[in-house]
Write a protein that holds these residues in place. Structure first.
Motif, PDB file in Angstrom:
ATOM      1  N   LEU A 137     -20.762   1.256   9.262  1.00 31.66           N
ATOM      2  CA  LEU A 137     -21.990   0.462   9.313  1.00 31.66           C
ATOM      3  C   LEU A 137     -21.811  -0.806   8.493  1.00 31.66           C
ATOM      4  O   LEU A 137     -21.199  -0.784   7.421  1.00 31.66           O
ATOM      5  CB  LEU A 137     -23.167   1.270   8.761  1.00 31.66           C
ATOM      6  CG  LEU A 137     -23.453   2.582   9.496  1.00 31.66           C
ATOM      7  CD1 LEU A 137     -24.593   3.331   8.830  1.00 31.66           C
ATOM      8  CD2 LEU A 137     -23.771   2.316  10.965  1.00 31.66           C
ATOM      9  N   ASP A 192       0.858  -1.180   0.000  1.00 33.90           N
ATOM     10  CA  ASP A 192       0.000   0.000   0.000  1.00 33.90           C
ATOM     11  C   ASP A 192       0.896   1.233   0.000  1.00 33.90           C
ATOM     12  O   ASP A 192       1.902   1.272   0.714  1.00 33.90           O
ATOM     13  CB  ASP A 192      -0.925   0.033   1.214  1.00 33.90           C
ATOM     14  CG  ASP A 192      -2.058   1.036   1.004  1.00 33.90           C
ATOM     15  OD1 ASP A 192      -3.211   0.591   0.841  1.00 33.90           O
ATOM     16  OD2 ASP A 192      -1.781   2.268   0.968  1.00 33.90           O
ATOM     17  N   THR A 239     -10.175   5.232   1.592  1.00 29.93           N
ATOM     18  CA  THR A 239     -11.614   5.129   1.816  1.00 29.93           C
ATOM     19  C   THR A 239     -11.954   4.262   3.030  1.00 29.93           C
ATOM     20  O   THR A 239     -12.905   4.560   3.758  1.00 29.93           O
ATOM     21  CB  THR A 239     -12.296   4.504   0.577  1.00 29.93           C
ATOM     22  OG1 THR A 239     -11.627   4.961  -0.578  1.00 29.93           O
ATOM     23  CG2 THR A 239     -13.753   4.864   0.514  1.00 29.93           C
ATOM     24  N   SER A 240     -11.195   3.203   3.237  1.00 31.59           N
ATOM     25  CA  SER A 240     -11.559   2.245   4.287  1.00 31.59           C
ATOM     26  C   SER A 240     -11.330   2.771   5.701  1.00 31.59           C
ATOM     27  O   SER A 240     -11.561   2.046   6.671  1.00 31.59           O
ATOM     28  CB  SER A 240     -10.809   0.926   4.076  1.00 31.59           C
ATOM     29  OG  SER A 240     -11.132   0.404   2.812  1.00 31.59           O
ATOM     30  N   THR A 272     -19.311  -3.778   3.737  1.00 32.24           N
ATOM     31  CA  THR A 272     -20.226  -4.852   4.164  1.00 32.24           C
ATOM     32  C   THR A 272     -20.091  -6.110   3.302  1.00 32.24           C
ATOM     33  O   THR A 272     -20.338  -7.210   3.760  1.00 32.24           O
ATOM     34  CB  THR A 272     -21.679  -4.327   4.084  1.00 32.24           C
ATOM     35  OG1 THR A 272     -21.767  -3.147   4.877  1.00 32.24           O
ATOM     36  CG2 THR A 272     -22.686  -5.348   4.560  1.00 32.24           C
TER      37      THR A 272
HETATM   38  C1  LIG Z   1     -18.244   8.503   3.441  1.00 27.70           C
HETATM   39  C2  LIG Z   1     -18.299   7.027   3.200  1.00 27.70           C
HETATM   40  C3  LIG Z   1     -19.126   6.233   3.987  1.00 27.70           C
HETATM   41  C4  LIG Z   1     -19.177   4.852   3.753  1.00 27.70           C
HETATM   42  N1  LIG Z   1     -19.915   4.093   4.610  1.00 27.70           N
HETATM   43  C5  LIG Z   1     -19.946   2.754   4.455  1.00 27.70           C
HETATM   44  C6  LIG Z   1     -20.625   1.954   5.397  1.00 27.70           C
HETATM   45  O1  LIG Z   1     -21.134   2.449   6.397  1.00 27.70           O
HETATM   46  N2  LIG Z   1     -20.668   0.629   5.184  1.00 27.70           N
HETATM   47  C7  LIG Z   1     -20.068   0.050   4.108  1.00 27.70           C
HETATM   48  O2  LIG Z   1     -20.189  -1.161   3.962  1.00 27.70           O
HETATM   49  N3  LIG Z   1     -19.360   0.771   3.206  1.00 27.70           N
HETATM   50  C8  LIG Z   1     -19.285   2.125   3.362  1.00 27.70           C
HETATM   51  N4  LIG Z   1     -18.558   2.890   2.494  1.00 27.70           N
HETATM   52  C9  LIG Z   1     -17.893   2.251   1.373  1.00 27.70           C
HETATM   53  C10 LIG Z   1     -16.558   1.619   1.780  1.00 27.70           C
HETATM   54  O3  LIG Z   1     -15.882   2.421   2.696  1.00 27.70           O
HETATM   55  C11 LIG Z   1     -15.711   1.443   0.526  1.00 27.70           C
HETATM   56  O4  LIG Z   1     -16.421   0.698  -0.414  1.00 27.70           O
HETATM   57  C12 LIG Z   1     -14.411   0.698   0.812  1.00 27.70           C
HETATM   58  O5  LIG Z   1     -13.724   1.242   1.909  1.00 27.70           O
HETATM   59  C13 LIG Z   1     -13.513   0.737  -0.420  1.00 27.70           C
HETATM   60  O6  LIG Z   1     -12.368  -0.019  -0.143  1.00 27.70           O
HETATM   61  P1  LIG Z   1     -11.202  -0.195  -1.208  1.00 27.70           P
HETATM   62  O7  LIG Z   1     -10.302  -1.224  -0.663  1.00 27.70           O
HETATM   63  O8  LIG Z   1     -11.778  -0.422  -2.553  1.00 27.70           O
HETATM   64  O9  LIG Z   1     -10.515   1.235  -1.301  1.00 27.70           O
HETATM   65  P2  LIG Z   1      -9.524   1.989  -0.297  1.00 27.70           P
HETATM   66  O10 LIG Z   1      -9.877   1.763   1.112  1.00 27.70           O
HETATM   67  O11 LIG Z   1      -9.454   3.387  -0.761  1.00 27.70           O
HETATM   68  O12 LIG Z   1      -8.143   1.256  -0.537  1.00 27.70           O
HETATM   69  C14 LIG Z   1      -7.329   1.505  -1.657  1.00 27.70           C
HETATM   70  C15 LIG Z   1      -5.897   1.472  -1.185  1.00 27.70           C
HETATM   71  O13 LIG Z   1      -5.055   1.501  -2.319  1.00 27.70           O
HETATM   72  C16 LIG Z   1      -3.896   2.223  -1.983  1.00 27.70           C
HETATM   73  N5  LIG Z   1      -3.249   2.676  -3.228  1.00 27.70           N
HETATM   74  C17 LIG Z   1      -3.731   3.525  -4.157  1.00 27.70           C
HETATM   75  N6  LIG Z   1      -2.838   3.699  -5.142  1.00 27.70           N
HETATM   76  C18 LIG Z   1      -1.767   2.931  -4.839  1.00 27.70           C
HETATM   77  C19 LIG Z   1      -0.503   2.704  -5.453  1.00 27.70           C
HETATM   78  N7  LIG Z   1      -0.141   3.292  -6.586  1.00 27.70           N
HETATM   79  N8  LIG Z   1       0.364   1.847  -4.851  1.00 27.70           N
HETATM   80  C20 LIG Z   1       0.044   1.233  -3.683  1.00 27.70           C
HETATM   81  N9  LIG Z   1      -1.134   1.440  -3.057  1.00 27.70           N
HETATM   82  C21 LIG Z   1      -2.026   2.271  -3.620  1.00 27.70           C
HETATM   83  C22 LIG Z   1      -4.407   3.357  -1.118  1.00 27.70           C
HETATM   84  O14 LIG Z   1      -3.401   3.907  -0.296  1.00 27.70           O
HETATM   85  C23 LIG Z   1      -5.525   2.682  -0.339  1.00 27.70           C
HETATM   86  O15 LIG Z   1      -5.124   2.269   0.955  1.00 27.70           O
HETATM   87  C24 LIG Z   1     -18.435   4.272   2.707  1.00 27.70           C
HETATM   88  C25 LIG Z   1     -17.582   5.068   1.933  1.00 27.70           C
HETATM   89  C26 LIG Z   1     -17.496   6.428   2.194  1.00 27.70           C
HETATM   90  C27 LIG Z   1     -16.549   7.275   1.398  1.00 27.70           C
END
Ligand SMILES: Cc1cc2nc3c(=O)[nH]c(=O)nc-3n(C[C@H](O)[C@H](O)[C@H](O)COP(=O)(O)OP(=O)(O)OC[C@H]3O[C@@H](n4cnc5c(N)ncnc54)[C@H](O)[C@@H]3O)c2cc1C
Length: 556
Positions: A60, A45, A53-54, A374
């Motif tokens: 929830l 990462d 985002t996470s 979720t």
């Molecule tokens: C305001 C808000 C409220 C939400 N509420 C809920 C909820 O209550 N319940 C629910 O189920 N979902 C909820 N969600 C949705 C949920 O949070 C997201 O769907 C989820 O966190 C997305 O995870 P991800 O792993 O796809 O992305 P991310 O968590 O963004 O992970 C991507 C990772 O990739 C890394 N990265 C990016 N580019 C590179 C690179 N070039 N090299 C190495 N690493 C890199 C970043 O540093 C990051 O850590 C919410 C989202 C938001 C914004």
């Protein structure tokens, strides 16, 4: 720090079956699922795990009741069953909670229609939770006196679930699971792009702390970069059918608004669901839904005003909330999966929250688009199936790769804590017994913390005053949680930075000892770096009244 430096050395020495780029929830479950099922996995990462985002969700675990209105019944059914599975398999960390919804007069649906919706929702979740309840104005006034009822037409109460600690800690559990199954994992390693060659992928990366370049070889690349999936695909020359639209969501943390452990729910001025969510000793208010085109997204004065105005309008507070009441802010970007050019800006707020796993079998590349925390267990399994379809053998396919340890182990743990009278050491100000806390946060590893406390009862003392973190947890974090910067611990392994003001954290007795445990001789430097980074990030927040250029719409 030793774990990270050992893993860094291994990253460019070996060829992996799979390299996962991104350690948010989607990358974390991918690595946990694949490594438990026998693949040779690496994960990097660019920042800390779950630092995008996470760490910014509403915490929830829910079936997405609001998607009933847009007719996405399959999605609601899927999310309700995913929620049930998380509640069943993580009984200490994912708990049911009541949602107490107040409806205003003139709302687009009557309370009977909304109640019918909650009954259907209950059914979508196989009637697993407590039954919904129709609320009169008098019920609302009696059960939640903090809610303003002057304009209320009644309401409903129903059950969903939430993460007892927080999203980032929950995500880290999967990272730790992957490490326990032999995955080579490192935070603060940025991918500069992946190159497809005849013998597989070479990902060019850089250790963000030292700028040392790394070349990571793998048969398969999984792009789990969340909001940066499109960017990473672009620099890796990977073409996809899907791409992301980005939606900013802001939460504000304030002192606890109600002592009941319910989520207070309203429809805000923009017609969207709006929550007051319990967060330890605080309440988390939000959220917004604003399309953005550029990263990083920041909290604007308009965001704050929107949230505070909506809360002040719907609650009977002794004194209206102002910006001075904000203890901490969260700002995240939802990556929403769309195909081709996607919908127009008008339909933005109704975009589906479904995830999409796109597999390029010609180049052994997988991209994960969109989704909800979720749904993480489904993502983990879909990824394992996709990787297998690309020809990677999974010798332990089908093994259970998630969940808390079985009930007998839990019983053995609590029996030991009773024998050693552990809970007698719980600090007076703590909100829960030490035994409960240790089991929830460390599961099977909590046994080793018992050993620490047996050897030295001081290990059970709260270390950072004003928090509930005891000394042995810091030692544990130093060894097993790859805490590379102080923020990793304060904001993600714990929620200290979410529920405390930075001035109070800076002065908290015990913080320097915590830094010494975590970072040894680099303690002072890490302490200073944390507060300097914080000041820098605050300087990015626009001054009152101005709007940053990336904002193209706002719900308020
Ligand atoms: C305001 C808000 C409220 C939400 N509420 C809920 C909820 O209550 N319940 C629910 O189920 N979902 C909820 N969600 C949705 C949920 O949070 C997201 O769907 C989820 O966190 C997305 O995870 P991800 O792993 O796809 O992305 P991310 O968590 O963004 O992970 C991507 C990772 O990739 C890394 N990265 C990016 N580019 C590179 C690179 N070039 N090299 C190495 N690493 C890199 C970043 O540093 C990051 O850590 C919410 C989202 C938001 C914004």
């Amino acid at each position: 720090m030793l774990l990270r430096s050992t893993n860094l050395q291994k990253l460019d020495r070996e060829t992996f079956d799979v390299l996962v780029i991104g350690g948010g929830i989607n990358g974390a479950v991918s690595a946990a699922s694949l490594s438990a099922q026998g693949a040779r996995v690496a994960l990097i990462d660019q920042g800390d795990f779950a630092s995008m985002t996470s760490q910014e969700s509403s915490n929830l675990v829910w079936g997405g009741i609001k998607y009933l209105e847009s007719g996405e019944l399959t999605l609601v059914r899927k999310l309700c069953t995913s929620r049930n599975r998380l509640v069943d398999t993580y009984p200490s960390s994912v708990r049911e909670i009541r949602f107490f919804t107040t409806l205003e007069r003139g709302f687009r649906h009557s309370r009977y229609e909304i109640f019918a919706g909650t009954l259907a929702y209950w059914g979508f979740g196989n009637f697993r939770t407590d039954a919904p309840r129709l609320l009169s104005r008098a019920d609302i006034e009696r059960d939640e006196p903090v809610v303003e009822v002057d304009n209320a037409a009644g309401g409903v109460e129903y059950t969903d679930a939430y993460l007892v600690d927080n999203d980032a800690r929950f995500t880290f559990g999967f990272i730790r699971g992957a490490l326990d199954h032999g995955a080579i994992v490192a935070n603060y390693v940025r991918s500069l792009g992946s190159l497809h060659t005849e013998t597989g992928w070479i990902t060019h990366a850089v250790d963000a702390l030292t700028e040392r370049p790394l070349e990571i070889r793998s048969r398969v690349v999984i792009n789990a970069c969340g909001p940066m999936v499109d960017l990473h695909n672009r620099i890796s020359d990977e073409k996809t059918k899907h791409h992301h639209l980005l939606s900013k969501g802001v939460h504000l943390i304030v002192d606890r608004i109600t002592d009941s452990r319910r989520v207070l729910t309203f429809f805000a001025d923009d017609g969207r669901l709006f929550f007051v969510i319990p967060l330890g000793p605080k309440s988390c208010l939000g959220t917004t839904d604003t399309r953005v085109d550029a990263l990083p997204a920041v909290v604007t004065p308009d965001d704050r005003r929107f949230i505070l105005d909506n809360v002040n309008k719907r609650l009977r507070l002794k004194k209206p909330l102002t910006e001075d009441d904000i203890v901490a802010e969260r700002c995240g970007v939802r990556p929403l999966a769309v195909e081709a050019d996607g919908p127009s800006a008008d339909s933005f707020l109704t975009l589906s929250r479904k995830h999409a796993v796109e597999v390029d079998s010609g180049r052994n590349h997988i991209s994960i688009f969109g989704g909800k925390l979720t749904d993480c267990l489904n993502v983990g399994q879909e990824i394992a199936d996709a990787v297998r379809s690309l020809g990677v053998a999974l010798p332990f396919a089908g093994v259970r790769w998630y969940g808390e340890p079985p009930a007998e182990e839990r019983e053995r743990f609590f029996h030991q804590t009773r024998l050693m009278r552990l809970d007698d050491l719980t600090a007076k100000e703590s909100s829960e017994r030490i035994s409960v806390r240790l089991w929830r946060r460390y599961a099977a590893s909590a046994f080793s913390l018992l050993d620490d406390i047996r050897q030295d009862p001081a290990m059970a003392e709260v270390l950072i005053r004003g928090t509930e973190y005891i000394r042995c947890e810091l030692h544990h974090a130093a060894q097993r949680e790859m805490v590379t910067k102080l923020e990793d611990f304060l904001r993600r392994r714990s929620k200290i930075a979410l529920i405390g003001r930075k001035e109070d954290i800076a002065r908290a007795p015990g913080l320097m000892e915590a830094c010494e445990i975590l970072f040894g001789s680099a303690a002072q430097q890490k302490y200073e770096e944390y507060f300097e980074d914080l000041a820098y990030r605050e300087s990015l927040t626009p001054a009152l009244g101005s709007t940053p250029p990336e904002e193209i719409s706002h719900p308020a």
